[in-house]
Enzyme design. Structure first.
Site, PDB file in Angstrom:
ATOM      1  N   ASN A   1      -2.399  19.433  -1.842  1.00 38.44           N
ATOM      2  CA  ASN A   1      -3.418  18.810  -1.001  1.00 38.44           C
ATOM      3  C   ASN A   1      -3.060  18.809   0.495  1.00 38.44           C
ATOM      4  O   ASN A   1      -3.858  19.217   1.333  1.00 38.44           O
ATOM      5  CB  ASN A   1      -3.630  17.380  -1.547  1.00 38.44           C
ATOM      6  CG  ASN A   1      -4.360  16.493  -0.595  1.00 38.44           C
ATOM      7  OD1 ASN A   1      -3.759  15.924   0.308  1.00 38.44           O
ATOM      8  ND2 ASN A   1      -5.647  16.401  -0.754  1.00 38.44           N
TER       9      ASN A   1
ATOM     10  N   LYS B   1       5.550   3.424   8.317  1.00 39.94           N
ATOM     11  CA  LYS B   1       4.370   4.278   8.512  1.00 39.94           C
ATOM     12  C   LYS B   1       3.107   3.427   8.572  1.00 39.94           C
ATOM     13  O   LYS B   1       2.297   3.554   9.478  1.00 39.94           O
ATOM     14  CB  LYS B   1       4.290   5.265   7.333  1.00 39.94           C
ATOM     15  CG  LYS B   1       3.113   6.198   7.412  1.00 39.94           C
ATOM     16  CD  LYS B   1       2.839   7.003   6.140  1.00 39.94           C
ATOM     17  CE  LYS B   1       4.012   7.439   5.326  1.00 39.94           C
ATOM     18  NZ  LYS B   1       3.684   8.503   4.371  1.00 39.94           N
TER      19      LYS B   1
ATOM     20  N   GLN C   1       7.209   3.984   3.850  1.00 37.09           N
ATOM     21  CA  GLN C   1       5.804   3.572   3.879  1.00 37.09           C
ATOM     22  C   GLN C   1       5.610   2.295   4.692  1.00 37.09           C
ATOM     23  O   GLN C   1       4.593   2.130   5.362  1.00 37.09           O
ATOM     24  CB  GLN C   1       5.329   3.357   2.426  1.00 37.09           C
ATOM     25  CG  GLN C   1       3.827   3.391   2.255  1.00 37.09           C
ATOM     26  CD  GLN C   1       3.265   4.798   2.138  1.00 37.09           C
ATOM     27  OE1 GLN C   1       3.830   5.636   1.448  1.00 37.09           O
ATOM     28  NE2 GLN C   1       2.171   5.072   2.808  1.00 37.09           N
TER      29      GLN C   1
ATOM     30  N   LYS D   1       5.415   1.797  -3.176  1.00 40.00           N
ATOM     31  CA  LYS D   1       5.329   3.150  -3.754  1.00 40.00           C
ATOM     32  C   LYS D   1       5.612   3.028  -5.233  1.00 40.00           C
ATOM     33  O   LYS D   1       6.335   2.128  -5.660  1.00 40.00           O
ATOM     34  CB  LYS D   1       6.392   4.064  -3.114  1.00 40.00           C
ATOM     35  CG  LYS D   1       6.066   5.524  -3.217  1.00 40.00           C
ATOM     36  CD  LYS D   1       5.225   5.946  -2.034  1.00 40.00           C
ATOM     37  CE  LYS D   1       4.739   7.371  -2.117  1.00 40.00           C
ATOM     38  NZ  LYS D   1       4.186   7.798  -0.811  1.00 40.00           N
TER      39      LYS D   1
ATOM     40  N   THR E   1      -4.342  13.601   5.230  1.00 45.20           N
ATOM     41  CA  THR E   1      -2.918  13.777   5.553  1.00 45.20           C
ATOM     42  C   THR E   1      -2.715  15.072   6.331  1.00 45.20           C
ATOM     43  O   THR E   1      -2.052  15.102   7.371  1.00 45.20           O
ATOM     44  CB  THR E   1      -2.060  13.758   4.276  1.00 45.20           C
ATOM     45  OG1 THR E   1      -2.446  12.635   3.487  1.00 45.20           O
ATOM     46  CG2 THR E   1      -0.584  13.666   4.605  1.00 45.20           C
TER      47      THR E   1
ATOM     48  N   LYS F   1       0.864  -1.186   0.000  1.00 43.77           N
ATOM     49  CA  LYS F   1       0.000   0.000   0.000  1.00 43.77           C
ATOM     50  C   LYS F   1       0.889   1.220   0.000  1.00 43.77           C
ATOM     51  O   LYS F   1       1.846   1.314   0.776  1.00 43.77           O
ATOM     52  CB  LYS F   1      -0.867  -0.007   1.279  1.00 43.77           C
ATOM     53  CG  LYS F   1      -1.819   1.165   1.361  1.00 43.77           C
ATOM     54  CD  LYS F   1      -3.072   0.915   0.555  1.00 43.77           C
ATOM     55  CE  LYS F   1      -3.872   2.156   0.244  1.00 43.77           C
ATOM     56  NZ  LYS F   1      -3.414   2.895  -0.962  1.00 43.77           N
TER      57      LYS F   1
ATOM     58  N   SER G   1      -6.836   5.881   3.680  1.00 47.72           N
ATOM     59  CA  SER G   1      -6.831   4.947   2.548  1.00 47.72           C
ATOM     60  C   SER G   1      -7.189   3.543   3.038  1.00 47.72           C
ATOM     61  O   SER G   1      -7.947   2.822   2.389  1.00 47.72           O
ATOM     62  CB  SER G   1      -5.446   4.899   1.889  1.00 47.72           C
ATOM     63  OG  SER G   1      -5.289   5.929   0.958  1.00 47.72           O
TER      64      SER G   1
ATOM     65  N   GLY H   1      -2.708   8.148  -4.386  1.00 44.49           N
ATOM     66  CA  GLY H   1      -2.047   9.340  -4.918  1.00 44.49           C
ATOM     67  C   GLY H   1      -0.819   9.726  -4.119  1.00 44.49           C
ATOM     68  O   GLY H   1      -0.536   9.194  -3.047  1.00 44.49           O
ATOM     69  N   ASP H   2      -0.065  10.654  -4.658  1.00 43.65           N
ATOM     70  CA  ASP H   2       1.053  11.315  -3.980  1.00 43.65           C
ATOM     71  C   ASP H   2       1.269  12.589  -4.811  1.00 43.65           C
ATOM     72  O   ASP H   2       0.331  13.035  -5.495  1.00 43.65           O
ATOM     73  CB  ASP H   2       2.301  10.396  -3.966  1.00 43.65           C
ATOM     74  CG  ASP H   2       3.369  10.851  -2.968  1.00 43.65           C
ATOM     75  OD1 ASP H   2       3.235  10.563  -1.777  1.00 43.65           O
ATOM     76  OD2 ASP H   2       4.334  11.529  -3.390  1.00 43.65           O
TER      77      ASP H   2
HETATM   78  N1  GLU Z   1       1.154   9.018  -0.657  1.00 45.52           N
HETATM   79  C1  GLU Z   1       0.587   9.003   0.668  1.00 45.52           C
HETATM   80  C2  GLU Z   1       1.680   8.698   1.681  1.00 45.52           C
HETATM   81  O1  GLU Z   1       2.805   9.127   1.513  1.00 45.52           O
HETATM   82  C3  GLU Z   1      -0.649   8.130   0.764  1.00 45.52           C
HETATM   83  C4  GLU Z   1      -0.478   6.689   0.406  1.00 45.52           C
HETATM   84  C5  GLU Z   1      -1.793   5.914   0.350  1.00 45.52           C
HETATM   85  O2  GLU Z   1      -2.835   6.489   0.657  1.00 45.52           O
HETATM   86  O3  GLU Z   1      -1.727   4.731  -0.007  1.00 45.52           O
HETATM   87  O4  GLU Z   1       1.460   8.097   2.701  1.00 45.52           O
END
Ligand code: GLU
Length: 448
Positions: free
Chosen positions: A235, A109, A106, A121, A204, A85, A380, A160-161
């Site tokens: 965002n 996190k 990630q 990612k 976020t 994810k 998410s 997204g990112d």
């Molecule tokens: N890109 C965001 C992050 O850095 C969200 C990732 C997601 O929602 O999967 O955590």
């Protein structure tokens, strides 16, 4: 050989990846000393190597009929606690090293969110700036034609990112559905009508502000009556400012790649509405804010300067919400000097290692991105839950869950830091708590 030397020798050019690994490895040393089973199972060597990296050609045709080729990627880093994810980033700076650092961050996190999500990612070096909506659509479709072979609601769920919002998610979702003839929660960050979650766009930024409030609470303070420095204007920055205004703090700065705005009177709700229109609808530059509101000062980026003047204003709080390494040692020293007492990172790894050291050596409360910005991926995760149940929660329900998750992450970091003898060190707390959850799951699942 030490793990850092191994990864540097293997991929010498991946500087951001080395930086992310180096911080985690430093934090977890005492964990490895207390738990020899991690060393005997070679967990660290395994955790720094992606389970899979997919790289592919993305050909697309512009409005003039000219053919272009970009490079597409998906780094599937770790699936020990759930499907991969993490977001997709479309930006010219994207390369494998950047995506490996983001995927690595990630993993930890996502482990902190309390939800069952592994880490990944992806993205492309495609530059959405100046492209027409049809060009964006054709690019997204071409990207998904290849990516669709590698993802799925139980395998890998992108979102997204930077450069990828609900519009791009829509084009990619449409193409996935056409190719597979399947309506599933394969992407998050979808719009409400077709499986999105309320609060996902806000998550976020709101989460980073909730996290700062939790940190302040430890010292008996609140955001009420404070001033804040925010960077970025996308965002994350927008919804950070929205929540700050709601909780009584005054955001005084924001920025884009050309320069930054300082508005001493503060961004209020009307001014924020102007920024949202400017950035999300007209795709303009922050400079225009100073033309509309003459009390604001615009300062263009000066490449000759070795610090960012945005961070050199008196304020109580700072929210870096732009991109990696946007706060260097000098900026960190300026923040400390100017009396900032809480830094909550909305962006991923926005502070350089010497900047982090300055924060940790000061009395300021420092919430690193992998804890402070985990609200986005948390919602998410909640979007995936709602998709699996084929239902949708109310705004209040999702916001409530987001607040509980941010509070839990904060407590987990605080308690872990304390347990390892480094009270209030949220960097150690986040790295250790995230690592232990993933490492234990890897031990349980054998050498795979
Ligand atoms: N890109 C965001 C992050 O850095 C969200 C990732 C997601 O929602 O999967 O955590």
């Amino acid at each position: 050989m030490e793990i850092l030397e191994i990864i540097k020798a293997r991929d010498p050019q991946e500087r951001e990846f080395h930086q992310a690994v180096s911080e985690v490895v430093e934090s977890i040393k005492p964990v490895l000393d207390r738990n020899p089973e991690y060393r005997s199972a070679n967990i660290v060597e395994r955790i720094v190597e992606p389970e899979r990296v997919i790289m592919f050609r993305v050909p697309w045709v512009d409005d003039q009929g000219k053919v272009h080729v970009n490079r597409g990627y998906r780094v599937e880093m770790n699936s020990a606690i759930g499907p991969y994810k993490g977001g997709l980033r479309f930006h010219p700076s994207v390369n494998l090293g950047i995506l490996k650092f983001l995927a690595f961050e990630q993993v930890f996190k996502n482990a902190l969110t309390t939800l069952p999500m592994g880490g990944g990612k992806g993205g492309s070096d495609f530059d959405p700036k100046g492209k027409t909506p049809m060009e964006i659509q054709r690019f997204c479709q071409s990207f998904m034609i290849e990516l669709s072979r590698h993802i799925g609601p139980n395998t890998d769920v992108p979102a997204g990112d930077i450069g990828v919002g609900a519009r791009e998610i829509g084009y990619m979702f449409g193409m996935y559905k056409k190719l597979r003839n399947e309506f599933t929660g394969v992407l998050t960050g979808k719009r409400l009508n077709w499986g999105g979650s309320l609060i996902r766009p806000e998550a976020t930024g709101y989460g980073a502000v909730y996290f700062s409030a939790e940190m302040l609470n430890v010292t008996g303070k609140t955001l009420e009556g404070t001033t804040s420095l925010v960077s970025g204007s996308g965002n994350v920055a927008q919804f950070t400012m929205e929540k700050l205004i709601e909780l009584g703090s005054k955001p005084m700065t924001f920025s884009d790649s050309s320069g930054y705005i300082y508005d001493e009177r503060g961004v209020d709700r009307d001014k924020l509405e102007f920024i949202m229109q400017l950035k999300n609808v007209r795709f303009g530059r922050v400079k225009e804010y100073a033309e509309k509101y003459p009390e604001a000062v615009y300062t263009p980026v000066d490449p000759a300067r070795d610090y960012n003047p945005l961070w050199d204003h008196k304020a109580d709080c700072a929210f870096p919400c732009a991109t990696q390494n946007e706060i260097n040692g000098k900026d960190a020293a300026n923040l400390v000097k100017n009396g900032v007492h809480v830094v909550s990172e909305g962006a991923n790894m926005p502070t350089t290692p010497d900047g982090v050291d300055i924060f940790l050596d000061s009395h300021l409360l420092y919430g690193p991105g992998k804890a402070a910005n985990a609200g986005g991926v948390s919602v998410s995760g909640l979007e995936m839950t709602q998709n699996s149940m084929r239902m949708a929660w109310t705004r209040e329900e999702v916001d409530q869950r987001l607040q509980i998750i941010m509070r839990t992450i904060h407590k987990m970091c605080l308690d872990t830091a304390e347990q390892y003898g480094t009270p209030l060190n949220y960097v150690n707390g986040a790295n250790i708590a995230g690592f232990v959850k993933v490492a234990d799951s890897m031990l349980d699942q054998g050498i795979v």
